[in-house]
Enzyme design. Structure first.
Site, short mmCIF file in Angstrom:
data_model
loop_
_atom_site.label_atom_id
_atom_site.label_comp_id
_atom_site.label_asym_id
_atom_site.label_seq_id
_atom_site.Cartn_x
_atom_site.Cartn_y
_atom_site.Cartn_z
N HIS A 183 -3.55 -5.03 0.18
CA HIS A 183 -2.98 -5.59 1.42
C HIS A 183 -3.07 -7.12 1.37
O HIS A 183 -4.04 -7.71 1.86
CB HIS A 183 -3.76 -5.08 2.63
CG HIS A 183 -3.51 -3.64 2.96
ND1 HIS A 183 -2.57 -3.23 3.87
CD2 HIS A 183 -4.08 -2.50 2.47
CE1 HIS A 183 -2.57 -1.90 3.95
NE2 HIS A 183 -3.48 -1.44 3.10
N CYS A 191 0.84 -1.19 0.00
CA CYS A 191 0.00 0.00 0.00
C CYS A 191 0.88 1.26 0.00
O CYS A 191 1.43 1.63 -1.03
CB CYS A 191 -0.97 -0.04 1.18
SG CYS A 191 -2.31 1.17 1.07
N GLU A 209 -1.70 -9.28 3.10
CA GLU A 209 -1.66 -9.91 4.42
C GLU A 209 -3.05 -10.26 4.93
O GLU A 209 -3.21 -11.16 5.77
CB GLU A 209 -0.96 -9.01 5.44
CG GLU A 209 -1.61 -7.69 5.71
CD GLU A 209 -1.12 -6.56 4.81
OE1 GLU A 209 -1.31 -5.39 5.18
OE2 GLU A 209 -0.56 -6.87 3.74
#
Length: 607
Positions: A567, A405, A569
Site C-alpha cells: 500500500h 493490493c 499510499e
C-alpha cells in the site's frame, strides 16, 4: 524543555475536522523548529482499527510496525512527516485490556481495581511514555505531543478518557498543557449561530477542562460580532476564538490558522520562547515556505486529470482516504487539478445492466472517459468481477492503470483469464474449490483469527534483474531520497530512509534496488502461475527477499499498467508523493516523460 501537550477535542458533532486541525497545529509548531509527535485517543472498545468496517469508520491505516490504527494517524504522518507506532493510537478497549492483564498478574497487590485511579493513571502513564518516543531521524525526544480525543465531549464512553486528560493537565502543569476545543457554528438563514458552541464549552468545563483556544468550524468566515459573542459567553479573549471555515483544500488549514495569529498564542500558553534549536528553526522556516508555495501552485493549476477509482466502499470516501490523499499529492506535483470519479465496481457487472440500466450506463460512461483507472484494496467477493472488467478495459484500451493490493491481484486474474488461456482463473478468497487458484491464501497467515492476523507493516521489495524496462523502477532510480521535497542531507527531521518508499541511497548503475513499503494482505499471487504469465508478457519486476512472493507487476508496451501488493499510499507525504501514484497520475495527465526526464527534479511539487 519539559514536554508540552496540546489536546484537541470536539463538541456538537463528530467528524468536525479535529484530525485536520490537530495536524495543522503540528505543522505550525514544526514551522517554528519544534519536534512534534501525535497520539489519537478513541473511545471505542475495539483493541485496534483492524476489524472496523470501512463503510462505518473509514479506512484502517497501517504503520511501519504493523499497527492497524485510526485514519487520523495517517493525517499526522502526512502533515508532520513523522513515523508513528501502534502505541500512538489509544483505544478504550486497549487500555481496559492492559489494566485487566495487570490485575491478573497480581500487579495491583489485592487492591480493588477501579476506573479512577487505576485506569486513568494507566492512560496518563501511557501518554507520557509514548510522548517521549522519537518519531523522526533526529532520534531525539519530541518537544510537543499533539493529543486528539475522538468523538465528542459528553459521550458516555469518553468519560474515563476525559478524566485522565483532566488529571494529565494537573500532572504536567498548566504551562505545559494547551487545550483546543473544536466546535460548530452553523449558518441558519444567513445567521451564524453561537448557541451550539456555548453549550459545547459548558459541557467541556463541566468535566474539568478549560479550553485555551476555541476553533470554530463554519461554512463561511466568522463575522466579528460572532467572534465577539463567542468570546464573551465562553469567557475567552476574541484572539482565542479561531475561525476555521471551509477552504479549497485541507492543505490551506495551516495557513488559515497562522493568518489568525495562532503561533504567538501557542508560544505564550506553552512558554515556548528561546527553547528551540537554531538549525531546526531554519529548517522549519524553509519547510513552511515550501508549504505555502505548494498551496499557491495548487490554486493556480488549470489542467485537470480525471481518475476513476473503481472500488466497493465508494459510498464513503473516507474508506479510501489515504488513496485520495496520495492522488492529491501526485496531482500537485504534476501541477494538475484532480477530479476523482467514485465508481462502485458492482455497477460495471452485467447483473446491474439488467437490474439498474441507468447505474450501469453511468458507470461505463465514467470508466470510458477516465484518464486513469485505479483499483484499490478491499476484501470479500462483492464487486470483484466489476474490478476485473475495469482492469481488462485499462489493459486493452491503453488507459493508465494502478492496482493496489487487491487491485494487483485483480490484474493477475484478468490477465490469466484473457491472455494466458485460463478462463477459470480465480482467487481463493472468492472460490475455495476452484482448480485454477491464481491468488492463494498465504500459508503463514491464520485462518481462524482475524484481528492482526494479516501480513502487516513495513516489508522490503527487491526489483528484479529483468526490470530495466520498468517505468516504476526508473522513477525510483531518478528520484533521489528526500523528505518534504528537500534533499535528505539537509533535512534534520528526515524520517528513516527505509520507511519512505525510496532506496536507502540513490543506487549506482547495476546495483539492486530495494524499497520498503507497508503491507496489509492475506492473499498473494500463486507462484506456480508466474512463469506462464511472464511468458505472455506480464512481468513481476518486484519480489520479496525470498524471490517467492510477488510484490510488483508491470505490463510492457503500455503507458502505465502497474500493480503493487503493498500500500504505497501509507507512505505518501504532502511534499513527497508516493512514486507509484506519481507515475500513474503523470501518465494519466500526459506528463510522465517530463517527470521521468527529471525536469521537475530540483523543484518541489512544480514550484
Amino acid at each position: 524543555m519539559a514536554t508540552k501537550y496540546v489536546l484537541v477535542s470536539g463538541g456538537v458533532i463528530s467528524g468536525i475536522g479535529k484530525g485536520v486541525i490537530a495536524s495543522s497545529l503540528g505543522v505550525l509548531l514544526k514551522s517554528i523548529g519544534l519536534k512534534v509527535t501525535a497520539i489519537k485517543i478513541d473511545p471505542y472498545l475495539n483493541r485496534d482499527a483492524g476489524l472496523l468496517g470501512p463503510l462505518e469508520h473509514g479506512e484502517c491505516f497501517v504503520l511501519d510496525d504493523g499497527g492497524e490504527v485510526d485514519l487520523d494517524l495517517g493525517n499526522y504522518e502526512r502533515y508532520l512527516n513523522i513515523t508513528l507506532t501502534g502505541d500512538n493510537n489509544i483505544t478504550l478497549g486497549k487500555m481496559f485490556q492492559h489494566v485487566l492483564d495487570r490485575e491478573r498478574k497480581g500487579e495491583y497487590l489485592g487492591k480493588t481495581v477501579q476506573i479512577v485511579p487505576h485506569l486513568t493513571d494507566f492512560i496518563q502513564d501511557w501518554i507520557e511514555r509514548v510522548a517521549q518516543i522519537p518519531v523522526d531521524s533526529t532520534r531525539e525526544r519530541p518537544d510537543v505531543c499533539i493529543i486528539e480525543l475522538g468523538g465528542t465531549v459528553g459521550d458516555i464512553e469518553s468519560a474515563p478518557l476525559i478524566e485522565a486528560l483532566r488529571c494529565l493537565r494537573r500532572r504536567v502543569g498548566e504551562k505545559n498543557f494547551l487545550h483546543c476545543h473544536v466546535s460548530l457554528v452553523p449558518v441558519i438563514n444567513t445567521e451564524q449561530k453561537t448557541k451550539p458552541t456555548q453549550a459545547a464549552i459548558r459541557d467541556v468545563r463541566s468535566v474539568g477542562l478549560s479550553p485555551d483556544i476555541i476553533a470554530c468550524r463554519c461554512s463561511e468566515p466568522l463575522k466579528q460580532p460572532t467572534t465577539d459573542k463567542i468570546a464573551m459567553y465562553c469567557q475567552v479573549e476574541p484572539a482565542q476564538v479561531i475561525a476555521v471555515h471551509d477552504v479549497p483544500s485541507t492543505y490551506h488549514v495551516p495557513l488559515l490558522l497562522e493568518s489568525q495569529g495562532l503561533i504567538p498564542i501557542l508560544k505564550n500558553v506553552l512558554h515556548l520562547n528561546n527553547h528551540v534549536d537554531a538549525s531546526l528553526v531554519e529548517y522549519g522556516a524553509q519547510t513552511w515556505k515550501i508549504w505555502k508555495n505548494l498551496t499557491a501552485t495548487q490554486d493556480r493549476a488549470f489542467d485537470t486529470v480525471k481518475i476513476c477509482l473503481v472500488g466497493k466502499y465508494t459510498a464513503l470516501q473516507d474508506a479510501y482516504l489515504s488513496v485520495r490523499k496520495s492522488l492529491e499529492h501526485a496531482s500537485m506535483r504534476c501541477a494538475r487539478k484532480l477530479e476523482i470519479t467514485w465508481l462502485n465496481s458492482s455497477d460495471l457487472e452485467p447483473e446491474t445492466e439488467a437490474n439498474s440500466p441507468a447505474a450501469y450506463h453511468k458507470a461505463w460512461g465514467s470508466l470510458c472517459t477516465a484518464s486513469g483507472i485505479l483499483v484499490p484494496g478491499g476484501f470479500g467477493t462483492r464487486g470483484m468481477e466489476g474490478m476485473v472488467i475495469a482492469a481488462k478495459w485499462a489493459r486493452e484500451k491503453k488507459v493508465p492503470y494502478l492496482g493496489i493490493c487487491l487491485g494487483m491481484q485483480i490484474a493477475v486474474i484478468e490477465f490469466c483469464r484473457h491472455i494466458c488461456g485460463i478462463p477459470g482463473a480465480q482467487s481463493e478468497e472468492w472460490l475455495t474449490d476452484t482448480e485454477d487458484k491464481v491468488i492463494i491464501y498465504m500459508p503463514e497467515v491464520s485462518k481462524t483469527t482475524q484481528g492482526a492476523s494479516q501480513r502487516l507493516g513495513l516489508k522490503n521489495t527487491h526489483f528484479q534483474d529483468n526490470s530495466n524496462f520498468s517505468k516504476l523502477r526508473q522513477l525510483h532510480e531518478k528520484e533521489a531520497p528526500s523528505t518534504n521535497g528537500i534533499p535528505a542531507a539537509s533535512d534534520p527531521n528526515n524520517t528513516t530512509a527505509t520507511a519512505d518508499g525510496e532506496p536507502t541511497a540513490k543506487p549506482s548503475p547495476g546495483q539492486p534496488i530495494i524499497i520498503s513499503e507497508r503491507h496489509r494482505h492475506r492473499y498473494e499471487v500463486n507462484p506456480a502461475y508466474v512463469e506462464k504469465m511472464a511468458s505472455h508478457g506480464l512481468d513481476f519486476i518486484g519480489k520479496d527477499e525470498t524471490g517467492e512472493r510477488m510484490e510488483i507487476l508491470e505490463l510492457r508496451d503500455h503507458p502505465w499498467f502497474v500493480g503493487v501488493q503493498y500500500h504505497p499510499e501509507y507512505l505518501s507525504r504532502v511534499l513527497r508523493p508516493s512514486l507509484p501514484y506519481l507515475g500513474f497520475v503523470a501518465a494519466a495527465a500526459g506528463c510522465l516523460d517530463e517527470i521521468m526526464g527529471g525536469e521537475k527534479r530540483g523543484m518541489v511539487n512544480g514550484v
